[in-house]
Design a protein around this motif. Structure first.
Motif, PDB file in Angstrom:
ATOM      1  N   TRP A 267       0.812  -1.211   0.000  1.00 30.64           N
ATOM      2  CA  TRP A 267       0.000   0.000   0.000  1.00 30.64           C
ATOM      3  C   TRP A 267       0.850   1.268   0.000  1.00 30.64           C
ATOM      4  O   TRP A 267       0.412   2.303  -0.500  1.00 30.64           O
ATOM      5  CB  TRP A 267      -0.914   0.020   1.230  1.00 30.64           C
ATOM      6  N   VAL A 268       2.018   1.211   0.598  1.00 33.70           N
ATOM      7  CA  VAL A 268       2.840   2.422   0.714  1.00 33.70           C
ATOM      8  C   VAL A 268       4.081   2.360  -0.189  1.00 33.70           C
ATOM      9  O   VAL A 268       5.053   3.077   0.033  1.00 33.70           O
ATOM     10  CB  VAL A 268       3.254   2.673   2.184  1.00 33.70           C
ATOM     11  N   ARG A 269       4.035   1.537  -1.218  1.00 33.42           N
ATOM     12  CA  ARG A 269       5.182   1.371  -2.119  1.00 33.42           C
ATOM     13  C   ARG A 269       5.619   2.706  -2.727  1.00 33.42           C
ATOM     14  O   ARG A 269       6.802   3.045  -2.752  1.00 33.42           O
ATOM     15  CB  ARG A 269       4.838   0.394  -3.237  1.00 33.42           C
ATOM     16  N   ASP A 270       4.659   3.465  -3.239  1.00 34.34           N
ATOM     17  CA  ASP A 270       5.002   4.723  -3.904  1.00 34.34           C
ATOM     18  C   ASP A 270       5.645   5.705  -2.934  1.00 34.34           C
ATOM     19  O   ASP A 270       6.477   6.531  -3.337  1.00 34.34           O
ATOM     20  CB  ASP A 270       3.761   5.349  -4.537  1.00 34.34           C
ATOM     21  N   ARG A 271       5.279   5.626  -1.656  1.00 34.52           N
ATOM     22  CA  ARG A 271       5.879   6.499  -0.655  1.00 34.52           C
ATOM     23  C   ARG A 271       7.352   6.157  -0.446  1.00 34.52           C
ATOM     24  O   ARG A 271       8.200   7.045  -0.289  1.00 34.52           O
ATOM     25  CB  ARG A 271       5.124   6.385   0.671  1.00 34.52           C
ATOM     26  N   GLY A 272       7.660   4.874  -0.443  1.00 35.24           N
ATOM     27  CA  GLY A 272       9.041   4.456  -0.289  1.00 35.24           C
ATOM     28  C   GLY A 272       9.902   4.910  -1.456  1.00 35.24           C
ATOM     29  O   GLY A 272      11.044   5.363  -1.276  1.00 35.24           O
ATOM     30  N   ILE A 273       9.361   4.812  -2.668  1.00 41.64           N
ATOM     31  CA  ILE A 273      10.092   5.246  -3.853  1.00 41.64           C
ATOM     32  C   ILE A 273      10.265   6.762  -3.849  1.00 41.64           C
ATOM     33  O   ILE A 273      11.334   7.288  -4.187  1.00 41.64           O
ATOM     34  CB  ILE A 273       9.373   4.782  -5.132  1.00 41.64           C
ATOM     35  N   SER A 274       9.220   7.480  -3.436  1.00 44.83           N
ATOM     36  CA  SER A 274       9.303   8.937  -3.340  1.00 44.83           C
ATOM     37  C   SER A 274      10.374   9.347  -2.340  1.00 44.83           C
ATOM     38  O   SER A 274      11.141  10.294  -2.581  1.00 44.83           O
ATOM     39  CB  SER A 274       7.942   9.512  -2.927  1.00 44.83           C
ATOM     40  N   TYR A 275      10.441   8.627  -1.230  1.00 41.14           N
ATOM     41  CA  TYR A 275      11.463   8.905  -0.219  1.00 41.14           C
ATOM     42  C   TYR A 275      12.859   8.660  -0.794  1.00 41.14           C
ATOM     43  O   TYR A 275      13.764   9.492  -0.624  1.00 41.14           O
ATOM     44  CB  TYR A 275      11.224   8.012   0.995  1.00 41.14           C
ATOM     45  N   TYR A 276      13.032   7.545  -1.471  1.00 37.11           N
ATOM     46  CA  TYR A 276      14.322   7.227  -2.094  1.00 37.11           C
ATOM     47  C   TYR A 276      14.746   8.346  -3.045  1.00 37.11           C
ATOM     48  O   TYR A 276      15.897   8.809  -3.020  1.00 37.11           O
ATOM     49  CB  TYR A 276      14.215   5.899  -2.832  1.00 37.11           C
ATOM     50  N   ASN A 277      13.816   8.795  -3.894  1.00 35.54           N
ATOM     51  CA  ASN A 277      14.138   9.860  -4.852  1.00 35.54           C
ATOM     52  C   ASN A 277      14.476  11.168  -4.141  1.00 35.54           C
ATOM     53  O   ASN A 277      15.367  11.909  -4.577  1.00 35.54           O
ATOM     54  CB  ASN A 277      12.971  10.059  -5.821  1.00 35.54           C
ATOM     55  N   ALA A 278      13.754  11.445  -3.057  1.00 35.89           N
ATOM     56  CA  ALA A 278      14.017  12.680  -2.313  1.00 35.89           C
ATOM     57  C   ALA A 278      15.404  12.659  -1.677  1.00 35.89           C
ATOM     58  O   ALA A 278      16.111  13.669  -1.668  1.00 35.89           O
ATOM     59  CB  ALA A 278      12.947  12.883  -1.241  1.00 35.89           C
ATOM     60  N   VAL A 279      15.804  11.493  -1.136  1.00 35.23           N
ATOM     61  CA  VAL A 279      17.147  11.379  -0.577  1.00 35.23           C
ATOM     62  C   VAL A 279      18.188  11.557  -1.678  1.00 35.23           C
ATOM     63  O   VAL A 279      19.185  12.275  -1.509  1.00 35.23           O
ATOM     64  CB  VAL A 279      17.335  10.014   0.121  1.00 35.23           C
ATOM     65  N   LYS A 280      17.916  10.946  -2.832  1.00 31.63           N
ATOM     66  CA  LYS A 280      18.848  11.013  -3.962  1.00 31.63           C
ATOM     67  C   LYS A 280      19.056  12.454  -4.424  1.00 31.63           C
ATOM     68  O   LYS A 280      20.163  12.843  -4.829  1.00 31.63           O
ATOM     69  CB  LYS A 280      18.307  10.154  -5.106  1.00 31.63           C
ATOM     70  N   GLU A 281      17.991  13.250  -4.353  1.00 35.11           N
ATOM     71  CA  GLU A 281      18.051  14.622  -4.839  1.00 35.11           C
ATOM     72  C   GLU A 281      18.397  15.637  -3.739  1.00 35.11           C
ATOM     73  O   GLU A 281      18.486  16.836  -4.016  1.00 35.11           O
ATOM     74  CB  GLU A 281      16.697  14.989  -5.458  1.00 35.11           C
ATOM     75  N   SER A 282      18.600  15.162  -2.523  1.00 34.25           N
ATOM     76  CA  SER A 282      18.778  16.062  -1.382  1.00 34.25           C
ATOM     77  C   SER A 282      20.190  16.592  -1.223  1.00 34.25           C
ATOM     78  O   SER A 282      20.422  17.509  -0.436  1.00 34.25           O
ATOM     79  CB  SER A 282      18.393  15.322  -0.090  1.00 34.25           C
ATOM     80  N   GLY A 283      21.132  15.973  -1.934  1.00 35.16           N
ATOM     81  CA  GLY A 283      22.527  16.329  -1.739  1.00 35.16           C
ATOM     82  C   GLY A 283      23.222  15.462  -0.709  1.00 35.16           C
ATOM     83  O   GLY A 283      24.398  15.673  -0.404  1.00 35.16           O
ATOM     84  N   TRP A 284      22.507  14.477  -0.171  1.00 42.11           N
ATOM     85  CA  TRP A 284      23.119  13.536   0.771  1.00 42.11           C
ATOM     86  C   TRP A 284      24.278  12.825   0.085  1.00 42.11           C
ATOM     87  O   TRP A 284      24.167  12.388  -1.061  1.00 42.11           O
ATOM     88  CB  TRP A 284      22.074  12.540   1.243  1.00 42.11           C
ATOM     89  N   LYS A 285      25.387  12.673   0.767  1.00 47.22           N
ATOM     90  CA  LYS A 285      26.630  12.205   0.159  1.00 47.22           C
ATOM     91  C   LYS A 285      26.852  10.699   0.292  1.00 47.22           C
ATOM     92  O   LYS A 285      27.864  10.186  -0.165  1.00 47.22           O
ATOM     93  CB  LYS A 285      27.824  12.930   0.787  1.00 47.22           C
TER      94      LYS A 285
END
Length: 307
Positions: A267-285
């Motif tokens: 049910w929350v699959r898209d949320r997990g992917i959105s989180y992954y993308n947000a981390v990827k785009e956040s500048g986290w090293k």
């Protein structure tokens, strides 16, 4: 009325029922089992420990067999929608025995206090205190109630955290706090994994329903309202919706490696992917990976695959 004749205040079926007298009935739970000096399947030893008397925090710790050297440690937060399951349950114990054996790590599953009797953010606070207690063992003089397994067998250069569902949500918030505040004795978290993280929000994404009234009745929304009724922003509180606008940057996650796991029919699959993308785009090293398992659906709070 409930089956026992008591008057029901609120319920989220088939998971939990609250009565007007203040009592709580958890309808889907795995039985509590004792630890074992040697698990028959894996040979892993386990025992229950007290992390803190005040607040009351306990844990079950696991040690793989035949150890003559230091091991990584995994601090784990179980799922159960913040209101169900236990570090001492059959499901959790079986899972942790196998995980400790396969990964060859000392693993410690935290028994944090559950909502609604102990509403959020109490679970977050308990898990943070437990992690700080664990890493305090890196300097034996800084912890009073030290555990010999942690003191003897743990390599504090290899500290990991992880969790499933609500436990993955907790892990994310622990990582953010570790990044902003730091851990005792300067210990750093080497890596973390979030399995089927329980994230949600008011604005639909991906395949989520766009029907507002239907969304309000979904368990992801109603459960959050139950476990954190005072949450600023409701289901858009950054603790549940880490990608909400104005919720802060994920670039400060306090670990160097992160694995996010989602399932095709969750049910929350898209949320997990959105989180992954947000981390990827956040500048986290750090080093980031997404695992998307096909056809591996689940129902929230179903034993063995918990919210």
């Amino acid at each position: 009325m409930g089956s026992d004749g008591k008057e029901v205040a609120t319920q989220i079926l088939p998971y939990i029922r609250l009565y007007k007298d203040g009592s709580v009935q958890r309808l889907v739970e795995s039985p509590i089992v004792p630890p074992s000096p040697s698990d028959p399947e894996t040979g892993v030893s386990s025992k229950d420990i007290i992390v803190s008397q005040n607040p009351p925090i306990s844990a079950r710790i696991y040690l793989p067999k035949h150890q003559n050297h230091k091991l990584p440690i995994l601090v784990y937060f179980h799922g159960g929608a913040f209101c169900s399951e236990s570090a001492f349950s059959f499901v959790e114990t079986k899972f942790m025995n196998r995980l400790a054996s396969l990964a060859n790590v000392v693993a410690i599953s935290i028994e944090y206090r559950l909502a609604p009797e102990h509403p959020l953010p109490i679970a977050y606070q308990d898990c943070w205190a437990a992690l700080q207690w664990v890493v305090s063992h890196s300097n034996a003089d800084t912890v009073s109630n030290k555990d010999p397994w942690v003191s003897t067998y743990v390599d504090f250069d290899r500290v990991y955290v992880g969790g499933d569902s609500a436990g993955a949500n907790i892990a994310n918030n622990i990582l953010l706090r570790a990044g902003s505040e730091g851990l005792n004795n300067g210990v750093e978290i080497k890596g973390a994994f979030l399995t089927h993280p329980y994230f949600w929000g008011s604005n639909p994404i991906g395949s989520e329903t766009k029907d507002v009234k239907r969304r309000e009745k979904l368990v992801m929304s109603t459960m959050w309202q139950l476990v954190y009724p005072e949450a600023p922003g409701g289901i858009d509180n950054p603790m549940l919706n880490p990608v909400v606008e104005g919720g802060g940057s994920l670039g400060g996650l306090g670990c160097s490696r992160l694995l996010v796991s989602v399932a095709e029919k969750d049910w929350v699959r898209d949320r997990g992917i959105s989180y992954y993308n947000a981390v990827k785009e956040s500048g986290w090293k750090g080093e980031l990976e997404l695992v998307d398992v096909e056809g591996n659906g689940r129902k929230a709070l179903q034993l063995g695959s918990k919210m």
